[in-house]
Design a protein around this motif. Structure first.
Motif, PDB file in Angstrom:
ATOM      1  N   VAL B 562       0.781  -1.176  -0.139  1.00  0.00           N
ATOM      2  CA  VAL B 562       0.056  -0.110  -0.045  1.00  0.00           C
ATOM      3  C   VAL B 562       0.984   1.000   0.208  1.00  0.00           C
ATOM      4  N   LYS B 563       1.885   1.174   0.632  1.00  0.00           N
ATOM      5  CA  LYS B 563       2.932   2.502   0.916  1.00  0.00           C
ATOM      6  C   LYS B 563       3.692   2.529  -0.541  1.00  0.00           C
ATOM      7  N   ALA B 564       4.145   1.612  -0.982  1.00  0.00           N
ATOM      8  CA  ALA B 564       4.682   1.650  -2.445  1.00  0.00           C
ATOM      9  C   ALA B 564       3.710   2.319  -3.413  1.00  0.00           C
ATOM     10  N   ALA B 565       2.565   1.616  -3.272  1.00  0.00           N
ATOM     11  CA  ALA B 565       1.719   2.288  -4.299  1.00  0.00           C
ATOM     12  C   ALA B 565       1.030   3.764  -4.118  1.00  0.00           C
ATOM     13  N   GLU B 566       1.097   4.199  -2.918  1.00  0.00           N
ATOM     14  CA  GLU B 566       0.741   5.588  -2.615  1.00  0.00           C
ATOM     15  C   GLU B 566       2.104   6.526  -3.009  1.00  0.00           C
ATOM     16  N   LYS B 567       3.077   5.833  -2.978  1.00  0.00           N
ATOM     17  CA  LYS B 567       4.371   6.739  -3.511  1.00  0.00           C
ATOM     18  C   LYS B 567       4.345   6.631  -5.074  1.00  0.00           C
ATOM     19  N   VAL B 568       3.961   5.623  -5.653  1.00  0.00           N
ATOM     20  CA  VAL B 568       3.725   5.712  -7.184  1.00  0.00           C
ATOM     21  C   VAL B 568       2.774   6.726  -7.697  1.00  0.00           C
ATOM     22  N   VAL B 569       1.696   6.855  -6.774  1.00  0.00           N
ATOM     23  CA  VAL B 569       0.456   7.940  -7.279  1.00  0.00           C
ATOM     24  C   VAL B 569       1.145   9.207  -7.148  1.00  0.00           C
ATOM     25  N   ALA B 570       1.852   9.269  -6.010  1.00  0.00           N
ATOM     26  CA  ALA B 570       2.433  10.896  -5.584  1.00  0.00           C
ATOM     27  C   ALA B 570       3.338  11.073  -6.804  1.00  0.00           C
ATOM     28  N   LYS B 571       4.061  10.237  -7.426  1.00  0.00           N
ATOM     29  CA  LYS B 571       5.188  10.141  -8.227  1.00  0.00           C
ATOM     30  C   LYS B 571       4.461  10.645  -9.662  1.00  0.00           C
ATOM     31  N   ALA B 572       3.331  10.121  -9.956  1.00  0.00           N
ATOM     32  CA  ALA B 572       2.568  10.134 -11.038  1.00  0.00           C
ATOM     33  C   ALA B 572       1.998  11.710 -11.240  1.00  0.00           C
ATOM     34  N   LYS B 573       1.843  12.128 -10.029  1.00  0.00           N
ATOM     35  CA  LYS B 573       0.829  13.413 -10.046  1.00  0.00           C
ATOM     36  C   LYS B 573       1.367  14.552 -10.563  1.00  0.00           C
ATOM     37  N   PRO B 574       2.311  15.043 -10.383  1.00  0.00           N
ATOM     38  CA  PRO B 574       3.091  15.833 -10.923  1.00  0.00           C
ATOM     39  C   PRO B 574       3.093  15.666 -12.631  1.00  0.00           C
ATOM     40  N   ILE B 575       3.275  14.518 -12.855  1.00  0.00           N
ATOM     41  CA  ILE B 575       3.414  14.320 -14.667  1.00  0.00           C
ATOM     42  C   ILE B 575       1.999  14.515 -15.096  1.00  0.00           C
ATOM     43  N   ALA B 576       0.976  13.736 -14.217  1.00  0.00           N
ATOM     44  CA  ALA B 576      -0.373  13.993 -14.775  1.00  0.00           C
ATOM     45  C   ALA B 576      -0.728  15.566 -14.961  1.00  0.00           C
ATOM     46  N   ALA B 577      -0.416  16.280 -13.989  1.00  0.00           N
ATOM     47  CA  ALA B 577      -0.665  17.934 -13.987  1.00  0.00           C
ATOM     48  C   ALA B 577       0.071  18.253 -15.328  1.00  0.00           C
ATOM     49  N   HIS B 578       1.420  18.063 -15.442  1.00  0.00           N
ATOM     50  CA  HIS B 578       2.008  18.776 -16.542  1.00  0.00           C
ATOM     51  C   HIS B 578       1.281  17.982 -17.810  1.00  0.00           C
ATOM     52  N   LEU B 579       0.856  16.775 -18.171  1.00  0.00           N
ATOM     53  CA  LEU B 579       0.189  16.545 -19.363  1.00  0.00           C
ATOM     54  C   LEU B 579      -1.222  17.054 -19.263  1.00  0.00           C
ATOM     55  N   LEU B 580      -1.840  17.208 -18.226  1.00  0.00           N
ATOM     56  CA  LEU B 580      -3.059  17.904 -18.454  1.00  0.00           C
ATOM     57  C   LEU B 580      -3.187  19.355 -18.393  1.00  0.00           C
ATOM     58  N   GLU B 581      -1.836  19.836 -18.064  1.00  0.00           N
ATOM     59  CA  GLU B 581      -1.838  21.320 -18.103  1.00  0.00           C
ATOM     60  C   GLU B 581      -2.409  21.939 -16.893  1.00  0.00           C
ATOM     61  N   CYS B 582      -2.495  21.395 -15.751  1.00  0.00           N
ATOM     62  CA  CYS B 582      -3.143  22.087 -14.569  1.00  0.00           C
ATOM     63  C   CYS B 582      -2.216  21.838 -13.560  1.00  0.00           C
ATOM     64  N   SER B 583      -2.960  22.672 -12.342  1.00  0.00           N
ATOM     65  CA  SER B 583      -1.818  22.335 -10.981  1.00  0.00           C
ATOM     66  C   SER B 583      -2.316  21.303 -10.397  1.00  0.00           C
ATOM     67  N   GLU B 584      -1.219  20.725  -9.751  1.00  0.00           N
ATOM     68  CA  GLU B 584      -1.311  19.479  -8.892  1.00  0.00           C
ATOM     69  C   GLU B 584      -2.447  19.509  -8.164  1.00  0.00           C
ATOM     70  N   ASP B 585      -2.780  20.858  -7.441  1.00  0.00           N
ATOM     71  CA  ASP B 585      -3.995  21.058  -6.504  1.00  0.00           C
ATOM     72  C   ASP B 585      -5.310  20.772  -7.133  1.00  0.00           C
ATOM     73  N   ASP B 586      -5.394  20.611  -8.616  1.00  0.00           N
ATOM     74  CA  ASP B 586      -6.502  20.762  -9.318  1.00  0.00           C
ATOM     75  C   ASP B 586      -7.039  19.349  -9.597  1.00  0.00           C
ATOM     76  N   LEU B 587      -6.065  18.471  -9.278  1.00  0.00           N
ATOM     77  CA  LEU B 587      -6.011  17.005  -9.659  1.00  0.00           C
ATOM     78  C   LEU B 587      -6.862  16.203  -8.603  1.00  0.00           C
ATOM     79  N   GLU B 588      -7.552  15.309  -8.841  1.00  0.00           N
ATOM     80  CA  GLU B 588      -7.992  14.049  -7.987  1.00  0.00           C
ATOM     81  C   GLU B 588      -7.651  12.812  -8.758  1.00  0.00           C
TER      82      GLU B 588
END
Lengths: 174, 812
Positions: B562-588
């Motif tokens: 679970v902990k490792a998966a949480e880290k992967v999601v956290a790692k993916a988040k800034p990339i998702a924000a970059h690809l979707l051209e939004c702020s990380e805070d706007d992502l769920e």
């Protein structure tokens, strides 16, 4: 001694020491390592295979006694990518955990169902008395055998293996 | 690559593992065959205790196929190698060296004295018979109490005593409770009993085996072990092999139950021989060797005293143990009784507690962890004596338990030995079990049978239990002098195609980790169950871990996932924000998808994995990888519990016991896969019932194991066991994010006392208040006939000495 044995549809001719047990012949010479050895007193049943359509503990049969016979192992059960109904039932009913006893358990269950196509719980328990399992407590194994009975067409037991093997064209082997 | 929405955790998924296991496409250690591989066989001592006068290997060396014959003088000329013990429970614990091969003295029947290496296994075994060993027999040391006498023969002369260690816990001294002696002297009822935990064989179905290949860049060892990571570090320490040059693989492993937790002399000798010869070597034992030389379990004498008020309120508990370690310290053997120390108080509020254990060396096979390790022994003693106390007070055994157990509103609750139970609901489990069992109707039937003098009497046995599961908190283990921590490791890699590769340090041996871990990852990342592959049991791919024992896999290893998966999601988040051209805070993130809040703009984590692989368009400073690892070390153990009820029919004319029904309601917290949990409970019940009714490893008066095969050691078959009714309540653990508690040992722990309580209950009106395990027809018949506990055990005098204790059983 020279023997010729058909294993899972393929004919093999080999020279074996007279003392070689069938299970060792299958594992070490034919490479059928799906059949395993769990004890040295013929109590555990992990090495159960079919010899001419009937289950035997392959640790209590000499390889030379199998000369001219047909052997089916766990590796010869699935046909054309289809699991045997008993294999499928073991999976569906979570009838295995570590899986070490499973090949023998499945081979014995098939023979049991050939003798009695619709066994009640007690008949299954008694029919599997010679095969030991340490993981499952047997409950799901019993359930799997009874479930398989529902899905097996009449004559789908070891006799069917004999018919199919007779029609099988020998490939590989020696 | 669609994301799944329906949660996987909680689903009865059929196991991923099954496909290879039901088709015979497995990789057991014994299946491994390498070019030029040689076979090793071990010559074992037939005597329990003897000096080795001479070993003549010359005849064996000349036999066909034989490549080499070695004794201790060849493999360890300096006598420098000693098998490791990871649990020095006290600073002054006796730690005699356990050699790889006995050099001048054997200390149990089955100890290795020489090895043959040959081209085939058959040739190696033939040659064993040509080795001539001259022994000078010494007196065996078998009886636990006699072993502690001043003039007792010594297992290890240099120690001057057969005592391994004395370990004590006292609630008054620890500040966790009152003084036991005061409680005993001031209470209205005091009851003392002696129970015997007979010696058991773990009896995993796959015998032990090891293959060592020294021909590659690294030394590779395949072993039928449940602890590949521990084996690697211990082998490095024991043999002085640089750890990074050693790869340990536990391929498919056919059961363990604690029995494959050891670091074995046979593994070490296979390494030594393979290195000497520069060729791959396989050792594969026969079942008879397993019975002799793989460790056994239990084997304790328990003196237990309980005190209570007349209304049934328990006031104190005193436990004095004698634990048989066998001839040497096993890897964790000395610590097994110590685990029990924390479980004698079970689910009860006990104000004063004293525990003292003496570990004893004897000339028998080692004892070490066996399913539950310490906790089944403790649960047996407390649940048996609670029944005796209920009888003494004229109370219903469930009523007595209710009076003393921790109420569900009292959690978290700190026990008399200082453990804090996080959550539990003993009332709910008991209520459900009683209903499923038909408790009241069975009690009525019991009464009728008694009144009509039916030759077949009915008994009802109850056992409530808890256990400290998820052997982990490293700080706690450290405070108990355990040699390692209890954390667990996981890593998770998103592959370019969106598939997920997960590694776990919790190496499995039949428990279904590949399936359960896939379910956890599927939920955490929102990827399909089928897209997850779980790797384990190879120190190269799953390079760190502390393996599987003590029901720690899910509650420690699963949480690391679970902990490792949480880290992967956290790692993916800034990339998702970059690809979707939004702020990380706007992502769920939900169901595998990152969505810009309030829009339909989204991307899946599996698509991000491909974007990361291509690395054409990543945010500045982000490394092109979507992976992580995590190590989890929980703050606390987990405490599953349950209520087990057994109805036993006892034929008073033959002593035969038939289990009429068995109902258990276990609370293992949140369940990941109900199918797997139910299967684990079934198997555990079978093992616990087998201790009650069937199994015992017996040494004769010379120290020879007389139950050395499956023909003599009664492992139950399908025909010997009933079907069980199992159910659950679910009180989530509050100390881990899954809410899971662990299930591997539950059935084994609770069932043994439930069955014995049922049988004693059936014949109590004949004056019986105890029967020694296993409850063979002869013992039950004798008990009915004599109205007292059976005096004779199969161990002759050794067993007989235990039967004479406190047969009156009344208040003292």
């Amino acid at each position: 001694m020279r023997i010729t044995v058909t294993v899972d549809g393929t004919k093999y001719t080999d020279d074996v020491e007279p003392r070689t047990l069938l299970v060792h012949y299958l594992r070490e010479r034919v490479g059928k390592v799906g059949t395993v050895v769990g004890c040295d007193t013929s109590n555990c049943g992990a090495c159960t295979v079919h010899l001419d359509g009937h289950s035997v503990k392959s640790c209590s049969v000499l390889a030379v006694q199998a000369d001219g016979c047909e052997v089916t192992t766990i590796e010869g059960l699935a046909r054309d990518g289809q699991l045997h109904p008993v294999q499928q039932a073991f999976h569906d009913n979570h009838a295995l955990q570590c899986g070490f006893c499973t090949p023998g358990m499945i081979m014995q269950s098939i023979d049991l169902l050939a003798d009695n196509p619709d066994p009640d719980e007690q008949a299954v328990r008694e029919g599997l008395e010679g095969n030991l399992c340490r993981c499952t407590g047997y409950q799901n194994i019993v359930k799997a055998v009874r479930d398989a009975a529902k899905h097996m067409s009449p004559g789908a037991g070891p006799d069917a293996e004999k018919i199919e093997q007779a029609n099988h064209v020998g490939v590989g082997g020696e | 690559m669609t994301a799944t929405i329906e949660p996987e955790v909680g689903k009865s998924r059929r196991r991923k593992e099954d496909e290879r296991l039901i088709t015979g496409r497995t990789r057991w250690t014994d299946n491994i065959a390498l070019p030029g591989m040689l076979h090793l066989a071990v010559l074992r001592s037939p005597f329990a205790h003897a000096k080795i006068v001479s070993i003549d290997t010359s005849a064996a060396k000349g036999l066909p196929g034989v490549v080499a014959v070695y004794t201790a003088a060849d493999l360890d000329p300096e006598g420098a190698i000693g098998m490791p013990c990871a649990w020095p429970i006290t600073p002054d614990m006796a730690a005699p060296r356990r050699p790889v091969l006995a050099a001048d003295r054997v200390n149990f029947a089955g100890e290795g004295v020489a090895v043959v290496v040959a081209r085939s296994s058959a040739e190696a075994h033939d040659a064993l018979e040509a080795i001539e060993v001259e022994y000078d027999e010494l007196p065996p040391v078998l009886d636990l109490e006699a072993a502690l006498a001043e003039d007792a023969p010594l297992v290890h002369e240099e120690l001057g005593s057969n005592k391994n260690a004395f370990w004590v816990f006292d609630s008054a001294e620890a500040g966790t409770g009152g003084n036991v002696e005061e409680a005993l002297s001031s209470s209205e009822v005091v009851l003392k009993r002696r129970f015997r935990q007979q010696r058991l064989v773990p009896a995993f179905m796959e015998p032990r085996a090891c293959v060592v290949d020294p021909t590659g860049a690294q030394l590779t060892m395949w072993s039928a072990t449940q602890v590949p990571h521990i084996l690697r570090v211990m082998s490095a320490l024991t043999l002085g092999i640089p750890e990074h040059r050693l790869r340990v693989i536990a391929p498919d492993v056919g059961g363990g139950f604690g029995g494959k937790i050891g670091v074995l002399p046979e593994e070490m000798m296979t390494v030594l021989v393979a290195n000497k010869l520069g060729k791959p070597v396989k050792w594969n034992e026969s079942r008879s060797e397993t019975m002799l030389a793989a460790h056994h379990g239990r084997d304790q004498i328990q003196d237990i005293t309980i005190s209570a008020k007349a209304d049934g309120t328990v006031t104190g508990l005193k436990v004095e143990l004698l634990a048989n370690l066998g001839a040497y310290n096993g890897l964790v053997g000395p610590g097994v009784p110590i685990l029990g120390a924390f479980m004698f108080n079970a689910i009860y509020k006990i104000p004063a507690y004293h525990f003292a254990c003496t570990n004893v060396f004897t000339t028998t096979t080692l004892t070490d962890a066996y399913r539950g390790a310490g906790r089944p022994e403790a649960t047996f003693a407390i649940e048996r004596i609670m029944d005796e106390l209920a009888d003494e007070l004229g109370m219903d055994p469930i009523e007595l338990r209710e009076k003393n157990w921790i109420k569900h509103e009292e959690f978290p609750f700190t026990t008399v030995c200082g453990l804090t139970y996080d959550s539990g609901n003993y009332e709910a489990a008991t209520e459900k079990a009683k209903e499923l069992f038909g408790y009241d109707a069975l009690r009525r039937e019991q009464k009728e049978r008694r009144e009509s003098n039916d030759p077949v009497q009915l008994g009802i046995g109850i056992s409530t239990f808890t256990e400290m599961c998820g052997l982990a908190p490293s700080r706690v283990l450290g405070s108990l002098d355990y040699g390692a921590g209890g954390w667990e490791y996981a890593s998770l890699r998103m592959l370019p195609t969106g598939k997920v590769e997960v590694t776990t340090g919790a190496s499995a041996h039949g428990q279904g980790h590949e399936t359960a871990w896939s379910q956890i990852v599927a939920d955490q990342l929102g990827v399909p169950f089928e897209d997850v592959e779980v790797l384990h049991g190879d120190t190269q791919s799953s390079h760190k871990g502390l393996d599987t024992y003590g029901s720690r896999s899910l509650v420690v290893g699963g949480i690391a996932i679970v902990k490792a998966a949480e880290k992967v999601v956290a790692k993916a988040k800034p990339i998702a924000a970059h690809l979707l051209e939004c702020s990380e805070d706007d992502l769920e993130f939900s169901g595998g998808k990152f969505t810009v809040k309030g829009t339909d703009s989204s991307t899946t984590i599996q698509d991000i994995a491909l974007a990361v692989f291509a690395a054409h368009n990543l945010p500045d400073g982000v490394e092109p990888s979507l992976d992580s690892d995590a190590t989890f070390d929980p703050e606390n153990f987990s405490f599953p519990h349950g209520t087990h009820l057994c109805a036993a029919e006892v034929d008073t004319e033959t002593g035969r016991v038939k289990l009429r029904s068995y109902v258990c309601v276990d609370d293992v917290g949140k369940v990941v896969n109900p199918l797997i949990v139910e299967g684990q409970v079934h198997g555990g019940l079978a093992q616990g019932i087998a201790q009650a009714l069937f199994e015992e490893a017996v040494h004769d008066e010379s120290g020879t194991l007389t139950t050395g095969t499956f023909a003599d050691y009664l492992l139950p078959s399908a025909a010997d066991l009933p079907s069980f009714t199992t159910d659950r309540t679910e009180t989530p653990s509050t100390t881990n994010p899954l809410g899971a508690k662990g299930v591997g040992e539950a059935g084994t722990i609770a069932s043994t006392p439930a069955v014995v309580n049922a049988v004693v209950d059936a014949v109590r009106h004949f004056g019986v208040n105890d029967i020694e395990m296993p409850l063979t027809p002869m013992r039950v018949w004798n008990a009915v006939r004599n109205g007292t506990p059976d005096a004779g055990g199969p161990g002759g005098e050794a067993g007989g000495g235990l039967g004479s204790i406190d047969a009156s059983g009344g208040a003292q």
